[in-house]
Design an enzyme around this catalytic site. Sequence first.
Site, short mmCIF file in Angstrom:
data_model
loop_
_atom_site.label_atom_id
_atom_site.label_comp_id
_atom_site.label_asym_id
_atom_site.label_seq_id
_atom_site.Cartn_x
_atom_site.Cartn_y
_atom_site.Cartn_z
N GLY A 138 0.89 -1.31 0.02
CA GLY A 138 0.08 -0.11 -0.01
C GLY A 138 0.84 1.27 0.02
N GLY A 160 -0.30 4.90 -0.79
CA GLY A 160 -1.48 5.67 -0.15
C GLY A 160 -0.92 6.89 0.69
CG ASP A 219 -0.69 0.76 -3.90
OD1 ASP A 219 -1.60 0.38 -4.28
OD2 ASP A 219 -0.34 1.49 -2.74
NE ARG A 258 -3.55 4.09 -4.76
CZ ARG A 258 -3.44 5.26 -4.55
NH1 ARG A 258 -3.67 6.36 -5.32
NH2 ARG A 258 -3.46 5.48 -3.15
CG ASP A 299 -4.44 -7.89 -5.10
OD1 ASP A 299 -4.51 -7.99 -3.86
OD2 ASP A 299 -5.18 -8.28 -5.87
CE1 TYR A 338 -9.69 1.06 8.17
CE2 TYR A 338 -10.75 2.20 10.02
CZ TYR A 338 -9.53 1.93 9.11
OH TYR A 338 -8.24 2.48 9.19
P1 NAD Z 1 -4.63 4.63 1.83
O1 NAD Z 1 -6.23 4.12 1.53
O2 NAD Z 1 -4.13 6.12 1.67
O3 NAD Z 1 -3.62 3.49 1.34
C1 NAD Z 1 -3.89 2.39 1.07
C2 NAD Z 1 -3.23 1.94 -0.34
O4 NAD Z 1 -3.37 0.38 -0.13
C3 NAD Z 1 -3.59 2.42 -1.40
O5 NAD Z 1 -2.55 2.99 -2.11
C4 NAD Z 1 -4.07 1.14 -2.27
O6 NAD Z 1 -4.17 1.38 -3.88
C5 NAD Z 1 -3.50 0.19 -1.64
N1 NAD Z 1 -4.22 -1.10 -1.77
C6 NAD Z 1 -5.59 -1.25 -1.81
N2 NAD Z 1 -6.06 -2.56 -1.95
C7 NAD Z 1 -4.73 -3.46 -2.30
C8 NAD Z 1 -4.50 -4.69 -2.47
N3 NAD Z 1 -5.33 -5.54 -2.54
N4 NAD Z 1 -3.20 -5.15 -2.36
C9 NAD Z 1 -2.32 -4.05 -2.42
N5 NAD Z 1 -2.48 -2.68 -2.02
C10 NAD Z 1 -3.71 -2.16 -2.01
O7 NAD Z 1 -4.52 4.23 3.56
P2 NAD Z 1 -3.65 4.71 4.44
O8 NAD Z 1 -4.15 5.94 5.00
O9 NAD Z 1 -2.35 4.96 4.13
O10 NAD Z 1 -3.66 3.54 5.51
C11 NAD Z 1 -2.68 2.55 5.63
C12 NAD Z 1 -2.93 1.86 6.97
O11 NAD Z 1 -2.99 2.55 8.06
C13 NAD Z 1 -4.32 1.08 6.80
O12 NAD Z 1 -4.31 -0.20 7.48
C14 NAD Z 1 -5.41 2.10 7.59
O13 NAD Z 1 -6.33 1.34 8.25
C15 NAD Z 1 -4.31 2.49 8.71
N6 NAD Z 1 -4.82 3.68 9.26
C16 NAD Z 1 -4.70 5.02 8.55
C17 NAD Z 1 -5.17 6.23 9.40
C18 NAD Z 1 -5.24 7.46 8.53
O14 NAD Z 1 -5.88 8.46 9.07
N7 NAD Z 1 -4.52 7.48 7.52
C19 NAD Z 1 -5.53 6.04 10.45
C20 NAD Z 1 -5.53 4.93 11.05
C21 NAD Z 1 -5.27 3.65 10.67
C1 AKB Z 2 -10.60 6.32 8.64
O1 AKB Z 2 -10.95 7.71 8.96
O2 AKB Z 2 -11.07 5.46 8.08
C2 AKB Z 2 -9.09 6.57 9.09
C3 AKB Z 2 -8.80 6.09 10.38
C4 AKB Z 2 -8.85 6.92 11.50
O3 AKB Z 2 -8.65 4.68 10.64
N1 AKB Z 2 -8.21 7.91 8.90
#
Ligand code: NAD
Ligand code: AKB
Length: 332
Positions: free
Chosen positions: A16, A19, A42, A44, A61, A150
Amino acid sequence: MTHNAGGRMKRILVTGACGQIGSELTTTLRDRYGRENVIATDIRMPANEQLRDGGPFEFLDCVDPHHITRVMQIHGVDTIFHLAAILSAVGEAKPNQAWQVNMVGLYNMLEAARQYHCALFVPSSIGAFGPSTPKEKTPQDTVQRPTTMYGVTKVAGELLCDYYNRRFRTDTRGVRFPGLISYETEPGGGTTDYAVEIFFEALRHKRYTCYLREDSSLDMMYMPDAISAMIDLMEADPARLVHRNAFNVTAFSFTPAQIAEEICKHIPDFTIDYKVDPVRQEIADSWPDSLDDSAAREEWDWKPRYSFEAMVEEMLQRIAQRLERPAEQKIR
Ligand code: NAD
Ligand code: AKB
């Protein structure tokens, strides 16, 4: 034997990586461990030039174990940051996909970590809590009955990571992140995304229509602190870790009204109004207002650097610089 990730992070895989978190984590890891030693993956292609050209990139993936095996074998990975996931709001629109990516994908990465003796970081979230969880100073160990797909996948993921550590001694580690605020890569479809959008809209249009109610208080953190949390935990002495996979971490809590007021100190004619999205509002209402992160502070010296005020000031400065670039002006 449990591995000491700090001593052996030599070949690192990030899933990922395109992201919101992965794009910044990958760049920081490349600076710290060498660009060739951090394999970004990733489903993408990276839009970000630094990410695309700064080191190896592979299509992976996480739902397909063959992809994982191929990349593990080619690159001799010893540490994985598993960030591929579907976030809360998209997860409610596509619960099946959220289950596949968040559970099947995680299971596949845990199996890869077990088979190839890797340390594995997996982020959980404030989304792992639900309406029956204590909202204020939410304890490290408490009721977890989330009401979103989620959240269900996040709780199950925490338990699964604990299981692999106990049963197979896999070096699993993780934190429960609050909403993360950053300017490099846009958020991927969560409930807390408003706290990023508001800055771009404030600078572009001096107004923002918020999809959460003005009094919705949520935990948040600025991205540089989130990146430090991940690296510090993976470098921490495992002998000190009582918990492993779901450390509460937080920096500050605020409501949409409070962040709007803070932005007004820098952009006095900024205005906010509200058009509540019932789906995201219900999710926000089910999450804590403020986490107790004392376990992380005690076990691996967690401490955020950025205050709410410092984060707002820096976000406005960095986004203003970004919007001055010719490419950004063409988009709007
Ligand atoms: P994001 O959605 O920005 O990025 C996720 C990435 O995963 C994307 O680039 C997407 O293309 C890729 N992806 C989707 N399906 C996939 C697959 N099947 N195989 C491989 N890649 C795939 O998410 P993020 O904000 O960077 O979050 C990363 C992690 O952190 C997640 O587990 C999320 O739950 C956790 N998290 C994020 C936040 C936040 O505020 N950003 C908060 C709490 C927890
Ligand atoms: C979401 O809002 O889904 C994330 C998180 C707090 O896990 N930013």
